[in-house]
Scaffold this motif. Structure first.
Motif, PDB file in Angstrom:
ATOM      1  N   ALA A 227      72.796   7.683  -8.017  1.00 59.64           N
ATOM      2  CA  ALA A 227      73.947   7.611  -7.114  1.00 59.64           C
ATOM      3  C   ALA A 227      75.083   6.807  -7.716  1.00 59.64           C
ATOM      4  O   ALA A 227      76.243   6.949  -7.310  1.00 59.64           O
ATOM      5  CB  ALA A 227      73.516   6.991  -5.789  1.00 59.64           C
ATOM      6  N   ALA A 228      74.766   5.947  -8.678  1.00 53.19           N
ATOM      7  CA  ALA A 228      75.758   5.111  -9.335  1.00 53.19           C
ATOM      8  C   ALA A 228      75.149   4.586 -10.634  1.00 53.19           C
ATOM      9  O   ALA A 228      73.951   4.764 -10.886  1.00 53.19           O
ATOM     10  CB  ALA A 228      76.175   3.942  -8.437  1.00 53.19           C
ATOM     11  N   VAL A 229      75.994   3.944 -11.443  1.00 55.61           N
ATOM     12  CA  VAL A 229      75.496   3.308 -12.667  1.00 55.61           C
ATOM     13  C   VAL A 229      75.854   1.828 -12.627  1.00 55.61           C
ATOM     14  O   VAL A 229      76.884   1.431 -12.072  1.00 55.61           O
ATOM     15  CB  VAL A 229      76.079   3.960 -13.937  1.00 55.61           C
ATOM     16  N   GLN A 230      74.985   1.016 -13.213  1.00 56.53           N
ATOM     17  CA  GLN A 230      75.242  -0.417 -13.331  1.00 56.53           C
ATOM     18  C   GLN A 230      75.436  -0.758 -14.796  1.00 56.53           C
ATOM     19  O   GLN A 230      74.608  -0.400 -15.638  1.00 56.53           O
ATOM     20  CB  GLN A 230      74.077  -1.221 -12.757  1.00 56.53           C
ATOM     21  N   CYS A 231      76.515  -1.457 -15.095  1.00 59.94           N
ATOM     22  CA  CYS A 231      76.866  -1.780 -16.476  1.00 59.94           C
ATOM     23  C   CYS A 231      77.068  -3.280 -16.630  1.00 59.94           C
ATOM     24  O   CYS A 231      77.732  -3.901 -15.795  1.00 59.94           O
ATOM     25  CB  CYS A 231      78.154  -1.059 -16.880  1.00 59.94           C
ATOM     26  N   GLY A 232      76.515  -3.843 -17.681  1.00 63.37           N
ATOM     27  CA  GLY A 232      76.700  -5.260 -17.962  1.00 63.37           C
ATOM     28  C   GLY A 232      77.353  -5.495 -19.302  1.00 63.37           C
ATOM     29  O   GLY A 232      78.415  -6.097 -19.402  1.00 63.37           O
ATOM     30  N   THR A 233      76.725  -4.983 -20.367  1.00 65.56           N
ATOM     31  CA  THR A 233      77.238  -5.192 -21.719  1.00 65.56           C
ATOM     32  C   THR A 233      78.664  -4.674 -21.857  1.00 65.56           C
ATOM     33  O   THR A 233      79.467  -5.261 -22.593  1.00 65.56           O
ATOM     34  CB  THR A 233      76.315  -4.500 -22.736  1.00 65.56           C
ATOM     35  N   ALA A 234      78.990  -3.614 -21.153  1.00 71.48           N
ATOM     36  CA  ALA A 234      80.335  -3.049 -21.228  1.00 71.48           C
ATOM     37  C   ALA A 234      81.407  -4.025 -20.757  1.00 71.48           C
ATOM     38  O   ALA A 234      82.585  -3.879 -21.112  1.00 71.48           O
ATOM     39  CB  ALA A 234      80.410  -1.760 -20.403  1.00 71.48           C
ATOM     40  N   PHE A 235      81.025  -5.041 -19.987  1.00 69.03           N
ATOM     41  CA  PHE A 235      81.984  -6.007 -19.453  1.00 69.03           C
ATOM     42  C   PHE A 235      81.997  -7.331 -20.227  1.00 69.03           C
ATOM     43  O   PHE A 235      82.786  -8.222 -19.907  1.00 69.03           O
ATOM     44  CB  PHE A 235      81.665  -6.306 -17.988  1.00 69.03           C
ATOM     45  N   LEU A 236      81.152  -7.484 -21.231  1.00 73.11           N
ATOM     46  CA  LEU A 236      80.999  -8.789 -21.858  1.00 73.11           C
ATOM     47  C   LEU A 236      82.232  -9.265 -22.608  1.00 73.11           C
ATOM     48  O   LEU A 236      82.438 -10.470 -22.790  1.00 73.11           O
ATOM     49  CB  LEU A 236      79.799  -8.781 -22.814  1.00 73.11           C
ATOM     50  N   ARG A 237      83.067  -8.338 -23.065  1.00 71.24           N
ATOM     51  CA  ARG A 237      84.276  -8.734 -23.794  1.00 71.24           C
ATOM     52  C   ARG A 237      85.506  -8.802 -22.894  1.00 71.24           C
ATOM     53  O   ARG A 237      86.621  -9.047 -23.371  1.00 71.24           O
ATOM     54  CB  ARG A 237      84.530  -7.768 -24.950  1.00 71.24           C
ATOM     55  N   ALA A 238      85.323  -8.625 -21.607  1.00 66.98           N
ATOM     56  CA  ALA A 238      86.453  -8.709 -20.685  1.00 66.98           C
ATOM     57  C   ALA A 238      86.997 -10.129 -20.642  1.00 66.98           C
ATOM     58  O   ALA A 238      86.236 -11.099 -20.750  1.00 66.98           O
ATOM     59  CB  ALA A 238      86.018  -8.292 -19.279  1.00 66.98           C
ATOM     60  N   PRO A 239      88.303 -10.301 -20.476  1.00 65.84           N
ATOM     61  CA  PRO A 239      88.850 -11.661 -20.388  1.00 65.84           C
ATOM     62  C   PRO A 239      88.342 -12.426 -19.178  1.00 65.84           C
ATOM     63  O   PRO A 239      88.329 -13.658 -19.182  1.00 65.84           O
ATOM     64  CB  PRO A 239      90.367 -11.425 -20.314  1.00 65.84           C
ATOM     65  N   GLU A 240      87.903 -11.703 -18.150  1.00 69.50           N
ATOM     66  CA  GLU A 240      87.380 -12.361 -16.954  1.00 69.50           C
ATOM     67  C   GLU A 240      85.951 -12.869 -17.131  1.00 69.50           C
ATOM     68  O   GLU A 240      85.453 -13.634 -16.298  1.00 69.50           O
ATOM     69  CB  GLU A 240      87.409 -11.400 -15.754  1.00 69.50           C
ATOM     70  N   ALA A 241      85.283 -12.437 -18.184  1.00 71.32           N
ATOM     71  CA  ALA A 241      83.899 -12.859 -18.415  1.00 71.32           C
ATOM     72  C   ALA A 241      83.866 -14.246 -19.045  1.00 71.32           C
ATOM     73  O   ALA A 241      84.784 -14.656 -19.746  1.00 71.32           O
ATOM     74  CB  ALA A 241      83.187 -11.869 -19.336  1.00 71.32           C
ATOM     75  N   ALA A 242      82.766 -14.978 -18.798  1.00 70.47           N
ATOM     76  CA  ALA A 242      82.586 -16.305 -19.382  1.00 70.47           C
ATOM     77  C   ALA A 242      81.799 -16.229 -20.688  1.00 70.47           C
ATOM     78  O   ALA A 242      81.209 -17.212 -21.118  1.00 70.47           O
ATOM     79  CB  ALA A 242      81.872 -17.215 -18.387  1.00 70.47           C
TER      80      ALA A 242
END
Length: 333
Positions: A227-242
């Protein structure tokens, strides 16, 4: 109850790297943002939830660790300290003489439950297992939708039997801690597509997770019935990530391995000095995590970053430095 799956992209709750700012950005872009509360105490959890609410009026989720208490074994812990002692010595440091449980489980955590009942997040997700029956009843009465991670059909059945609303199918490709209920039990190591297909007959919506980095992979998961996908690694380089600078830089290498050495539980990490250590003697989770963090701190103080918990999925090399909102739009099928 909230229809939690009007969203197609879910931002994974990554303890230590996901932030309220990231959850806000994902929600505002039309995805479903999550807060990782497993490494926070009740006061910190309340603060994080309120920070998201200040940034968005949209629904978001929170995620908690539901692991069993550590199996304390003095001899095993002493052996693990001895195993890591030469690594500390490389940086002129000594390991701690005793280990401690640094992360409490949500099970039996009345203070954390009180925060959730007061704040009433739209979704409460669970990792490493399930909360106690009384906690489940209370959260459902508060109107929270309940999600839980499964790595197998047996875990999916337990989630259904507990009255949950959504199953997150964590494929073996996923970065970070494997959500397996019993870390010493058998692991079929199914990829997210095969696992999602196995879980669908249980009748709950399934969110596919593990190595999903682009729209093509998201569409494949949806075609398989997710029904949906969950992504983590794809967000690791975002400026909002710590995500620390050394972790961001290491992502381009792309090589990952599943290891217990860092925390005592199987977790997928970028290959580094820590993952090269044989993990058979590792102390139990989360007591091993404390000494792992101490080793990383000792090495980092000398400018060496090879002992970081640089969690990442198998698609790490495809991660891009871009705002979290852009990643939501790029992956949305």
């Amino acid at each position: 109850m909230l229809n939690t799956l009007t969203h197609r992209v879910v931002q994974a709750p990554m303890a230590g790297t996901s932030t309220p700012e990231m959850a806000v950005a994902v929600c505002e872009a039309g995805g479903l943002g999550f807060l990782a509360l497993g490494a926070l105490d009740a006061v910190g959890a309340a603060k994080a939830i309120r920070a998201v609410r200040q940034g968005t009026e949209r629904d978001f989720g929170v995620n908690l660790f539901c692991h069993a208490p550590a199996r304390r074994d003095a001899a095993r812990e002493a052996t693990w300290i001895q195993t890591l002692e030469p690594e500390f010595a490389r940086f002129g440091a000594s390991p701690p003489r005793e280990l401690a449980e640094i992360y409490p489980s949500f099970r039996g955590n009345d203070a954390m439950l009180s925060v959730l009942l007061a704040e009433r997040p739209a979704i409460v997700g669970c990792h490493f297992g399930l909360p106690g029956p009384d906690q489940i009843v209370a959260l459902k009465a508060a109107g929270c939708a309940l999600w839980a991670t499964a790595t197998s059909l047996a875990e999916g059945k337990a989630i259904v039997d507990a009255g949950f609303d959504v199953i997150v199918a964590q494929g073996f490709e996923a970065g970070g801690h494997r959500g397996i209920f019993e870390p010493d039990g058998p692991d079929e190591r199914l990829g997210h597509l095969a696992l999602a297909r196995a879980l669908l007959p249980l009748g709950l919506p399934v969110v596919a997770a593990g190595g999903i980095m682009d729209r093509g992979a998201a569409r494949a998961a949806m075609d398989a019935g997710a029904a949906a996908v969950q992504c983590g690694t794809a967000f690791l380089r975002a400026p909002e990530a710590a995500t620390p600078p050394a972790h961001r830089a290491a992502l381009s290498g792309g090589r990952t391995v599943m290891t217990r050495a860092i925390s005592g539980r199987p977790a997928r990490c970028l290959v580094n000095d820590f993952t090269a250590i044989a993990d058979a003697a590792a102390a139990d989770y989360p007591v091993a995590y404390g000494i792992g963090k101490a080793l990383h701190a000792a090495a980092s103080a000398q400018g060496h970053h090879g002992y970081g918990a640089f969690w990442a999925g198998t698609g790490a090399a495809a991660s891009l430095a871009r705002p979290a909102a852009d990643t939501v739009l790029a992956i949305s099928p």
